[in-house]
Scaffold this motif. Sequence first.
Motif, mmCIF file in Angstrom:
data_model
loop_
_atom_site.group_PDB
_atom_site.id
_atom_site.type_symbol
_atom_site.label_atom_id
_atom_site.label_comp_id
_atom_site.label_asym_id
_atom_site.label_seq_id
_atom_site.Cartn_x
_atom_site.Cartn_y
_atom_site.Cartn_z
ATOM 1 N N GLY A 155 0.829 -1.196 0.000
ATOM 2 C CA GLY A 155 0.000 0.000 0.000
ATOM 3 C C GLY A 155 0.864 1.246 0.000
ATOM 4 O O GLY A 155 1.937 1.259 0.606
ATOM 5 N N THR A 156 0.420 2.278 -0.704
ATOM 6 C CA THR A 156 1.168 3.538 -0.734
ATOM 7 C C THR A 156 0.288 4.682 -0.279
ATOM 8 O O THR A 156 -0.928 4.687 -0.518
ATOM 9 C CB THR A 156 1.685 3.848 -2.153
ATOM 10 N N SER A 157 0.898 5.646 0.361
ATOM 11 C CA SER A 157 0.167 6.839 0.755
ATOM 12 C C SER A 157 -0.228 7.633 -0.482
ATOM 13 O O SER A 157 0.324 7.442 -1.572
ATOM 14 C CB SER A 157 1.019 7.695 1.700
ATOM 15 N N ALA A 158 -1.191 8.519 -0.314
ATOM 16 C CA ALA A 158 -1.690 9.304 -1.445
ATOM 17 C C ALA A 158 -0.621 10.274 -1.948
ATOM 18 O O ALA A 158 0.140 10.841 -1.164
ATOM 19 C CB ALA A 158 -2.933 10.074 -1.029
ATOM 20 N N VAL A 159 -0.575 10.436 -3.257
ATOM 21 C CA VAL A 159 0.338 11.400 -3.871
ATOM 22 C C VAL A 159 -0.369 12.742 -3.939
ATOM 23 O O VAL A 159 -1.469 12.847 -4.489
ATOM 24 C CB VAL A 159 0.757 10.948 -5.278
ATOM 25 N N TRP A 160 0.258 13.774 -3.372
ATOM 26 C CA TRP A 160 -0.320 15.118 -3.363
ATOM 27 C C TRP A 160 0.430 15.996 -4.358
ATOM 28 O O TRP A 160 1.480 15.620 -4.883
ATOM 29 C CB TRP A 160 -0.268 15.707 -1.955
ATOM 30 N N GLY A 161 -0.124 17.171 -4.605
ATOM 31 C CA GLY A 161 0.460 18.113 -5.556
ATOM 32 C C GLY A 161 1.548 18.986 -4.960
ATOM 33 O O GLY A 161 2.255 18.572 -4.036
ATOM 34 N N ASP A 162 1.653 20.219 -5.479
ATOM 35 C CA ASP A 162 2.762 21.084 -5.079
ATOM 36 C C ASP A 162 2.428 22.007 -3.920
ATOM 37 O O ASP A 162 3.290 22.728 -3.429
ATOM 38 C CB ASP A 162 3.248 21.910 -6.279
ATOM 39 N N ASN A 163 1.155 21.984 -3.468
ATOM 40 C CA ASN A 163 0.781 22.852 -2.344
ATOM 41 C C ASN A 163 0.665 22.049 -1.047
ATOM 42 O O ASN A 163 0.910 20.852 -1.020
ATOM 43 C CB ASN A 163 -0.526 23.587 -2.646
ATOM 44 N N THR A 164 0.273 22.716 0.024
ATOM 45 C CA THR A 164 0.168 22.050 1.328
ATOM 46 C C THR A 164 -1.063 21.161 1.375
ATOM 47 O O THR A 164 -2.181 21.624 1.100
ATOM 48 C CB THR A 164 0.074 23.088 2.457
ATOM 49 N N PRO A 165 -0.906 19.893 1.701
ATOM 50 C CA PRO A 165 -2.066 18.995 1.744
ATOM 51 C C PRO A 165 -2.964 19.309 2.937
ATOM 52 O O PRO A 165 -2.495 19.805 3.970
ATOM 53 C CB PRO A 165 -1.433 17.607 1.889
ATOM 54 N N PRO A 166 -4.263 19.013 2.824
ATOM 55 C CA PRO A 166 -5.172 19.230 3.958
ATOM 56 C C PRO A 166 -4.889 18.224 5.060
ATOM 57 O O PRO A 166 -4.383 17.121 4.804
ATOM 58 C CB PRO A 166 -6.552 19.004 3.329
ATOM 59 N N ALA A 167 -5.233 18.591 6.273
ATOM 60 C CA ALA A 167 -5.008 17.697 7.408
ATOM 61 C C ALA A 167 -5.750 16.380 7.220
ATOM 62 O O ALA A 167 -5.299 15.326 7.684
ATOM 63 C CB ALA A 167 -5.464 18.371 8.694
ATOM 64 N N ARG A 168 -6.871 16.419 6.529
ATOM 65 C CA ARG A 168 -7.678 15.214 6.324
ATOM 66 C C ARG A 168 -6.918 14.128 5.575
ATOM 67 O O ARG A 168 -7.184 12.929 5.759
ATOM 68 C CB ARG A 168 -8.956 15.585 5.555
ATOM 69 N N LEU A 169 -5.960 14.500 4.752
ATOM 70 C CA LEU A 169 -5.229 13.503 3.971
ATOM 71 C C LEU A 169 -4.491 12.517 4.867
ATOM 72 O O LEU A 169 -4.403 11.325 4.562
ATOM 73 C CB LEU A 169 -4.245 14.184 3.020
ATOM 74 N N ALA A 170 -3.971 13.008 5.990
ATOM 75 C CA ALA A 170 -3.264 12.132 6.923
ATOM 76 C C ALA A 170 -4.198 11.060 7.476
ATOM 77 O O ALA A 170 -3.806 9.901 7.668
ATOM 78 C CB ALA A 170 -2.653 12.940 8.058
ATOM 79 N N ALA A 171 -5.452 11.435 7.720
ATOM 80 C CA ALA A 171 -6.425 10.476 8.232
ATOM 81 C C ALA A 171 -6.758 9.423 7.172
ATOM 82 O O ALA A 171 -6.894 8.233 7.481
ATOM 83 C CB ALA A 171 -7.698 11.200 8.664
ATOM 84 N N VAL A 172 -6.880 9.858 5.904
ATOM 85 C CA VAL A 172 -7.142 8.916 4.811
ATOM 86 C C VAL A 172 -5.993 7.911 4.713
ATOM 87 O O VAL A 172 -6.209 6.694 4.631
ATOM 88 C CB VAL A 172 -7.318 9.674 3.480
ATOM 89 N N ASP A 173 -4.769 8.425 4.722
ATOM 90 C CA ASP A 173 -3.606 7.546 4.658
ATOM 91 C C ASP A 173 -3.580 6.566 5.832
ATOM 92 O O ASP A 173 -3.288 5.376 5.665
ATOM 93 C CB ASP A 173 -2.317 8.369 4.661
ATOM 94 N N ALA A 174 -3.883 7.071 7.018
ATOM 95 C CA ALA A 174 -3.831 6.230 8.218
ATOM 96 C C ALA A 174 -4.843 5.088 8.152
ATOM 97 O O ALA A 174 -4.541 3.950 8.550
ATOM 98 C CB ALA A 174 -4.080 7.079 9.460
#
Length: 231
Positions: A155-174
Amino acid sequence: MTTSPRRLLFVVAGLTVLAALSGCSAVAAERSAAADAKAASADHAAATVTAVAIGDSISHGRGVLPAQAWPEQVAAAHKWALDDVAISGSGFVKPGWDGFTYDAQVETAIRLHPRIVLIAATRNDLTIGDQALRAKAVELLGRIRSALPEATIVGTSAVWGDNTPPARLAAVDALVHEAVTGVGGTWLDLGFPLAGHPELLQADHIHPNAPGQMVVADVVERALDAARITG
């Protein structure tokens, strides 16, 4: 590595997307490519593959040639015969442009019976609540493990773009991390290698361009090597 009918289809579909990348024509082209790719996978489900990639538009390689998508680059580096079944817009719970969630990709992966399954967390599930995302991730990873007991699941964590990711992304990855390791899979935290690098993104600042896909592939390769996963 032998070129499969589906790999040839992706080449044609990738060129179509590049030729009509702007406006509604690009959307129509990729929707058509997604439907055709799904049909092609079903047609040659008996073919022998080493690895299958399950994911979203970034895993699919939207806006770049099929061979430039990070799963294809990683497969080439590790000499895997890869079937990339990722579909734009899709997630564990979020339906993609083909109208299906990761469920359909998992079904295809199981039919192909690979030794390695790559499955990516995705920004497409950002609006999905914890309970629904956890339940679906656990269900799909459990289905993969039950059908492919000897497979290496990565499994891989989500790939984000060039700006700051939202805090929610960490929860999705977790939540996806939990489901992957829960079936004995390996989790790769890719970090944010594209952050602060707009030159590695397409105009939407979401999808990596060819150099950006190369950067993601390099991060994945190094993480696989560190985890001693070679295929």
